[in-house]
Design an enzyme around this catalytic site. Structure first.
Site, mmCIF file in Angstrom:
data_model
loop_
_atom_site.group_PDB
_atom_site.id
_atom_site.type_symbol
_atom_site.label_atom_id
_atom_site.label_comp_id
_atom_site.label_asym_id
_atom_site.label_seq_id
_atom_site.Cartn_x
_atom_site.Cartn_y
_atom_site.Cartn_z
ATOM 1 N N HIS A 135 -10.184 6.017 55.937
ATOM 2 C CA HIS A 135 -9.088 6.909 55.564
ATOM 3 C C HIS A 135 -9.013 7.061 54.045
ATOM 4 O O HIS A 135 -8.857 6.074 53.326
ATOM 5 C CB HIS A 135 -7.780 6.325 56.104
ATOM 6 C CG HIS A 135 -6.583 7.175 55.865
ATOM 7 N ND1 HIS A 135 -5.431 6.695 55.276
ATOM 8 C CD2 HIS A 135 -6.337 8.477 56.140
ATOM 9 C CE1 HIS A 135 -4.532 7.647 55.208
ATOM 10 N NE2 HIS A 135 -5.058 8.741 55.726
ATOM 11 N N ARG A 136 -9.155 8.301 53.592
ATOM 12 C CA ARG A 136 -9.202 8.614 52.155
ATOM 13 C C ARG A 136 -10.264 7.770 51.461
ATOM 14 O O ARG A 136 -10.088 7.307 50.340
ATOM 15 C CB ARG A 136 -7.826 8.456 51.505
ATOM 16 C CG ARG A 136 -6.750 9.313 52.191
ATOM 17 C CD ARG A 136 -5.394 9.189 51.542
ATOM 18 N NE ARG A 136 -4.356 9.617 52.495
ATOM 19 C CZ ARG A 136 -3.063 9.474 52.328
ATOM 20 N NH1 ARG A 136 -2.601 8.935 51.198
ATOM 21 N NH2 ARG A 136 -2.202 9.875 53.239
ATOM 22 N N GLU A 164 -13.009 10.088 55.683
ATOM 23 C CA GLU A 164 -12.009 11.155 55.660
ATOM 24 C C GLU A 164 -11.458 11.285 54.255
ATOM 25 O O GLU A 164 -11.204 10.273 53.582
ATOM 26 C CB GLU A 164 -10.878 10.816 56.634
ATOM 27 C CG GLU A 164 -9.795 11.879 56.747
ATOM 28 C CD GLU A 164 -8.633 11.676 55.782
ATOM 29 O OE1 GLU A 164 -7.788 12.589 55.692
ATOM 30 O OE2 GLU A 164 -8.571 10.620 55.112
ATOM 31 N N ASP A 172 -9.003 14.307 51.637
ATOM 32 C CA ASP A 172 -8.188 15.519 51.587
ATOM 33 C C ASP A 172 -8.684 16.424 50.461
ATOM 34 O O ASP A 172 -9.073 15.944 49.395
ATOM 35 C CB ASP A 172 -6.731 15.156 51.305
ATOM 36 C CG ASP A 172 -6.231 14.041 52.206
ATOM 37 O OD1 ASP A 172 -5.896 14.343 53.357
ATOM 38 O OD2 ASP A 172 -6.200 12.871 51.756
ATOM 39 N N HIS A 190 -4.466 14.090 48.074
ATOM 40 C CA HIS A 190 -3.615 14.160 49.256
ATOM 41 C C HIS A 190 -2.295 14.869 48.983
ATOM 42 O O HIS A 190 -1.957 15.849 49.636
ATOM 43 C CB HIS A 190 -3.336 12.753 49.805
ATOM 44 C CG HIS A 190 -2.432 12.745 50.992
ATOM 45 N ND1 HIS A 190 -1.058 12.696 50.887
ATOM 46 C CD2 HIS A 190 -2.702 12.808 52.322
ATOM 47 C CE1 HIS A 190 -0.523 12.730 52.086
ATOM 48 N NE2 HIS A 190 -1.494 12.786 52.983
ATOM 49 N N GLU A 207 -10.047 17.087 55.301
ATOM 50 C CA GLU A 207 -8.747 17.615 55.706
ATOM 51 C C GLU A 207 -8.296 18.693 54.723
ATOM 52 O O GLU A 207 -8.198 18.443 53.515
ATOM 53 C CB GLU A 207 -7.692 16.519 55.780
ATOM 54 C CG GLU A 207 -6.347 17.070 56.234
ATOM 55 C CD GLU A 207 -5.254 16.032 56.372
ATOM 56 O OE1 GLU A 207 -4.070 16.434 56.393
ATOM 57 O OE2 GLU A 207 -5.577 14.836 56.460
ATOM 58 N N LYS A 221 -5.637 20.546 52.920
ATOM 59 C CA LYS A 221 -4.246 20.226 52.595
ATOM 60 C C LYS A 221 -3.438 21.441 52.179
ATOM 61 O O LYS A 221 -2.201 21.383 52.164
ATOM 62 C CB LYS A 221 -4.188 19.180 51.467
ATOM 63 C CG LYS A 221 -4.761 17.829 51.848
ATOM 64 C CD LYS A 221 -4.071 17.215 53.036
ATOM 65 C CE LYS A 221 -2.646 16.812 52.775
ATOM 66 N NZ LYS A 221 -2.071 16.047 53.915
ATOM 67 N N ASP A 263 -7.368 2.502 56.608
ATOM 68 C CA ASP A 263 -7.540 2.198 55.193
ATOM 69 C C ASP A 263 -8.506 1.043 55.004
ATOM 70 O O ASP A 263 -9.040 0.849 53.907
ATOM 71 C CB ASP A 263 -6.194 1.817 54.565
ATOM 72 C CG ASP A 263 -5.175 2.916 54.640
ATOM 73 O OD1 ASP A 263 -5.552 4.108 54.653
ATOM 74 O OD2 ASP A 263 -3.959 2.601 54.677
#
Length: 235
Positions: A15-16, A42, A44, A56, A108, A110, A228
């Site tokens: 995540h991120r 992943e 953003d 993000h 993603e 945003k 994370d």
């Protein structure tokens, strides 16, 4: 609980990048996610001053030493930001150059100010240079923007992000032509998992950091977890 559910391999999505170990949405976080064995990374993206940036929040305040809306800043001002531990705010192309097909990429969207069109243009070039289209996933909570991306580059899989359970369960993802439905953990139950699978969708859950919750979701038969801490996800 079936043995098949217990033993099904989980897709691990950092995540991120791997924000539990490094500043989120930075090259360091992405490299750390790869090192920790994430199947996918992943991050953003937002469009500002004609460039796609990994960020993000709409504001840069939380994750950098700057202030204000990202979309109100010039490219030079964004490049001057410190995103933590001396890391810059990277562009999409810089992120892809670093990853270099060492992990799958989940982007993603945003914002909805031309972001879908800009991402499609970059991925079209990268795919032409040899990256398999199936090594990308593009997702968004903004389903009209996701629909636009899918129309521009249909060979790249898309994922519908939701926070809640729609009245028609996983149908929204099917209607978009998505391959993935990603949902917040508190809304996942056996019926949603079964409905997604009956529609041929993979069900991913965000953002899971505790091993006990990971095991419980695995037992439900979900297909992947955003974390994370990708090193914590059971294999």
């Amino acid at each position: 609980m079936t043995d098949a559910k217990k033993s099904a391999p989980l897709t691990v999505i950092g995540h991120r990048g791997a924000r539990g170990h490094a500043p989120e949405n930075t090259l360091l976080a992405l490299d750390t996610g790869i090192r920790l064995g994430a199947d996918w990374l992943e991050f953003d993206v937002q469009l500002a001053d004609g460039e796609l940036w990994l960020m993000h929040d709409l504001s840069v305040d939380r994750t950098t030493n700057g202030h204000g809306l990202l979309t109100a800043m010039s490219a030079d001002a964004i490049r001057a930001l410190d995103a933590g531990e001396g890391q810059a705010v990277p562009t999409l192309r810089e992120a892809l150059d670093l990853i270099d097909n060492r992990a799958g990429v989940n982007i993603e969207l945003k914002t909805w100010n031309g972001c879908a069109q800009a991402v499609a243009a970059v991925l079209r070039d990268v795919i032409a240079d040899g990256w398999p289209a199936e090594r990308f996933q593009v997702s968004s909570f903004h389903h009209p923007e996701l629909w636009e991306f899918h129309a521009l580059l249909p060979q790249v899989p898309i994922g519908a992000l939701i926070c809640g359970v729609p009245l028609d369960w996983a149908a929204c993802a099917s209607e978009l032509g998505a391959q993935i439905l990603s949902v917040s953990s508190e809304f996942v139950d056996d019926k949603l998992v079964r409905d997604a699978h009956a529609r041929g969708l993979r069900l991913y859950v965000y953002t899971i950091n505790e091993p006990a919750e990971m095991q419980a979701l695995r037992a439900l038969g979900v297909d992947g977890l955003f974390s994370d801490f990708p090193d914590r996800v059971p294999r």
